[in-house]
Design a protein around this motif. Structure first.
Motif, mmCIF file in Angstrom:
data_model
loop_
_atom_site.group_PDB
_atom_site.id
_atom_site.type_symbol
_atom_site.label_atom_id
_atom_site.label_comp_id
_atom_site.label_asym_id
_atom_site.label_seq_id
_atom_site.Cartn_x
_atom_site.Cartn_y
_atom_site.Cartn_z
ATOM 1 N N LEU A 191 -34.386 20.825 16.766
ATOM 2 C CA LEU A 191 -34.620 22.218 17.077
ATOM 3 C C LEU A 191 -36.125 22.485 17.005
ATOM 4 N N SER A 192 -36.519 23.716 17.082
ATOM 5 C CA SER A 192 -37.933 24.065 17.049
ATOM 6 C C SER A 192 -38.490 23.893 15.635
ATOM 7 N N GLY A 193 -39.197 22.779 15.402
ATOM 8 C CA GLY A 193 -39.835 22.532 14.115
ATOM 9 C C GLY A 193 -38.954 21.893 13.068
ATOM 10 N N VAL A 194 -37.637 21.872 13.259
ATOM 11 C CA VAL A 194 -36.709 21.272 12.302
ATOM 12 C C VAL A 194 -35.628 20.513 13.068
ATOM 13 N N SER A 195 -34.809 19.796 12.337
ATOM 14 C CA SER A 195 -33.633 19.133 12.907
ATOM 15 C C SER A 195 -32.449 19.373 11.989
ATOM 16 N N VAL A 196 -31.278 19.551 12.570
ATOM 17 C CA VAL A 196 -30.048 19.621 11.789
ATOM 18 C C VAL A 196 -29.234 18.371 12.080
ATOM 19 N N PHE A 197 -28.424 17.957 11.109
ATOM 20 C CA PHE A 197 -27.663 16.732 11.295
ATOM 21 C C PHE A 197 -26.332 16.822 10.572
ATOM 22 N N GLY A 198 -25.415 15.982 11.014
ATOM 23 C CA GLY A 198 -24.145 15.791 10.341
ATOM 24 C C GLY A 198 -23.854 14.312 10.283
ATOM 25 N N GLU A 199 -23.292 13.855 9.153
ATOM 26 C CA GLU A 199 -23.044 12.426 9.026
ATOM 27 C C GLU A 199 -21.888 12.146 8.081
ATOM 28 N N ALA A 200 -21.339 10.971 8.217
ATOM 29 C CA ALA A 200 -20.279 10.482 7.329
ATOM 30 C C ALA A 200 -20.632 9.061 6.923
ATOM 31 N N ARG A 201 -20.505 8.775 5.613
ATOM 32 C CA ARG A 201 -20.844 7.456 5.100
ATOM 33 C C ARG A 201 -19.794 7.002 4.093
ATOM 34 N N VAL A 202 -19.772 5.723 3.844
ATOM 35 C CA VAL A 202 -18.951 5.145 2.784
ATOM 36 C C VAL A 202 -19.894 4.585 1.719
ATOM 37 N N ALA A 237 -17.197 -1.888 -13.247
ATOM 38 C CA ALA A 237 -16.860 -3.082 -14.028
ATOM 39 C C ALA A 237 -15.580 -3.762 -13.550
ATOM 40 N N ASP A 238 -14.487 -3.017 -13.424
ATOM 41 C CA ASP A 238 -13.195 -3.621 -13.119
ATOM 42 C C ASP A 238 -12.847 -3.596 -11.642
ATOM 43 N N GLU A 239 -13.396 -2.661 -10.908
ATOM 44 C CA GLU A 239 -13.039 -2.489 -9.508
ATOM 45 C C GLU A 239 -14.169 -1.748 -8.802
ATOM 46 N N ARG A 240 -14.053 -1.627 -7.505
ATOM 47 C CA ARG A 240 -15.038 -0.883 -6.743
ATOM 48 C C ARG A 240 -14.616 0.579 -6.623
ATOM 49 N N THR A 241 -15.563 1.455 -6.843
ATOM 50 C CA THR A 241 -15.322 2.886 -6.673
ATOM 51 C C THR A 241 -15.899 3.297 -5.329
ATOM 52 N N ASN A 242 -15.066 3.905 -4.484
ATOM 53 C CA ASN A 242 -15.482 4.280 -3.136
ATOM 54 C C ASN A 242 -15.511 5.799 -2.977
ATOM 55 N N ILE A 243 -16.598 6.286 -2.390
ATOM 56 C CA ILE A 243 -16.762 7.704 -2.103
ATOM 57 C C ILE A 243 -17.159 7.839 -0.635
ATOM 58 N N VAL A 244 -16.551 8.791 0.053
ATOM 59 C CA VAL A 244 -16.891 9.054 1.456
ATOM 60 C C VAL A 244 -17.412 10.491 1.570
ATOM 61 N N PRO A 245 -18.730 10.679 1.507
ATOM 62 C CA PRO A 245 -19.265 12.025 1.698
ATOM 63 C C PRO A 245 -19.386 12.376 3.186
ATOM 64 N N ILE A 246 -18.972 13.582 3.507
ATOM 65 C CA ILE A 246 -19.146 14.137 4.859
ATOM 66 C C ILE A 246 -20.054 15.332 4.696
ATOM 67 N N LYS A 247 -21.261 15.244 5.237
ATOM 68 C CA LYS A 247 -22.262 16.258 4.914
ATOM 69 C C LYS A 247 -22.985 16.759 6.152
ATOM 70 N N VAL A 248 -23.567 17.922 6.013
ATOM 71 C CA VAL A 248 -24.474 18.477 6.999
ATOM 72 C C VAL A 248 -25.783 18.777 6.288
ATOM 73 N N GLY A 249 -26.878 18.792 7.046
ATOM 74 C CA GLY A 249 -28.164 19.014 6.417
ATOM 75 C C GLY A 249 -29.203 19.486 7.409
ATOM 76 N N ILE A 250 -30.384 19.741 6.883
ATOM 77 C CA ILE A 250 -31.517 20.175 7.693
ATOM 78 C C ILE A 250 -32.737 19.377 7.269
ATOM 79 N N ARG A 251 -33.498 18.932 8.261
ATOM 80 C CA ARG A 251 -34.701 18.136 8.007
ATOM 81 C C ARG A 251 -35.919 18.921 8.489
ATOM 82 N N PHE A 252 -36.921 19.056 7.626
ATOM 83 C CA PHE A 252 -38.135 19.805 7.947
ATOM 84 C C PHE A 252 -39.279 18.837 8.295
#
Length: 210
Positions: free
Chosen positions: A178-189, A195-210
């Motif tokens: 956008l004008s002077g900034v950017s907005v974004f959306g993303e999904a990650r694992v 110690a005993d197992e893997r812990t998995n989190i899936v954040p789905i987020k939106v943000g703004i970059r200046f």
């Protein structure tokens, strides 16, 4: 003295103009440098998966980041700090209710990650820019009780559990300049090597970059 011919005057003037133009060309061709650094904020939902999702439901996340973009290349870097929190769900909450104890158990993760982004070439006038993101980092995990449940556990000398582990993450995103900034959306694992197992989190987020 020998008279100066008009043709020699014109040739001299043309040479002087050409020299002046060549000397000025580098200055006019200079382009203002692009700031390679950016910062931003983000937030959204965090989904537990695998064994982690047996007891905890969908939570939320919030974060800040510093970006470093490489000129003329599709690769950039992002250094992030994120906070995730989750509460008990379903049968785990029912068990507390059956015991007649009010309260909850919160699980939270605070992470610091270093990530690489690859932005696909979509042209300077593209409305949406897709990208891949992945990296590694350190995750501090903590579970804590609240309400009456905390008092009961204190009586049995059961304390909050805290651990710090390494982890990896990867995912996809879409950025809209956008004008002077950017907005974004993303999904990650995010995969955390506990110690005993893997812990998995899936954040789905939106943000703004200046």
């Amino acid at each position: 003295l020998m008279p100066i011919r008009p043709s020699r005057l014109l040739a001299g003037a043309a040479l002087a103009l050409a020299t002046t133009a060549l000397g000025a060309a580098p200055a006019s061709a200079q382009v203002a440098p692009v700031n390679p650094f950016s910062f931003g904020v983000s937030g959204g939902l965090s989904l537990p998966t695998g064994d982690f999702s047996d007891s905890f439901g969908t939570g939320y996340n919030a974060g800040v980041f510093l970006g470093v973009r490489l000129p003329t290349l599709p690769v950039s870097f992002r250094f992030e700090g994120d906070f995730h929190e989750f509460g008990l769900k379903g049968s785990a909450k029912d068990d507390l209710r059956d015991l007649g104890v009010s309260g909850d158990v919160k699980a939270r993760a605070i992470s610091g990650t270093a990530n690489v982004l690859y932005t696909f070439s979509a042209g300077p006038t593209a409305v949406v820019r897709p990208y891949l993101i992945g990296g590694a980092g350190v995750y501090n995990l903590r579970t804590r009780a609240t309400g009456e449940l905390r008092d009961v556990l204190d009586d049995f000398d059961v304390r909050d559990e805290t651990t710090t582990r390494l982890g990896l993450n990867g995912g996809i995103g879409l950025e809209v300049p956008l004008s002077g900034v950017s907005v974004f959306g993303e999904a990650r694992v995010h995969t955390i090597f506990t110690a005993d197992e893997r812990t998995n989190i899936v954040p789905i987020k939106v943000g703004i970059r200046f």
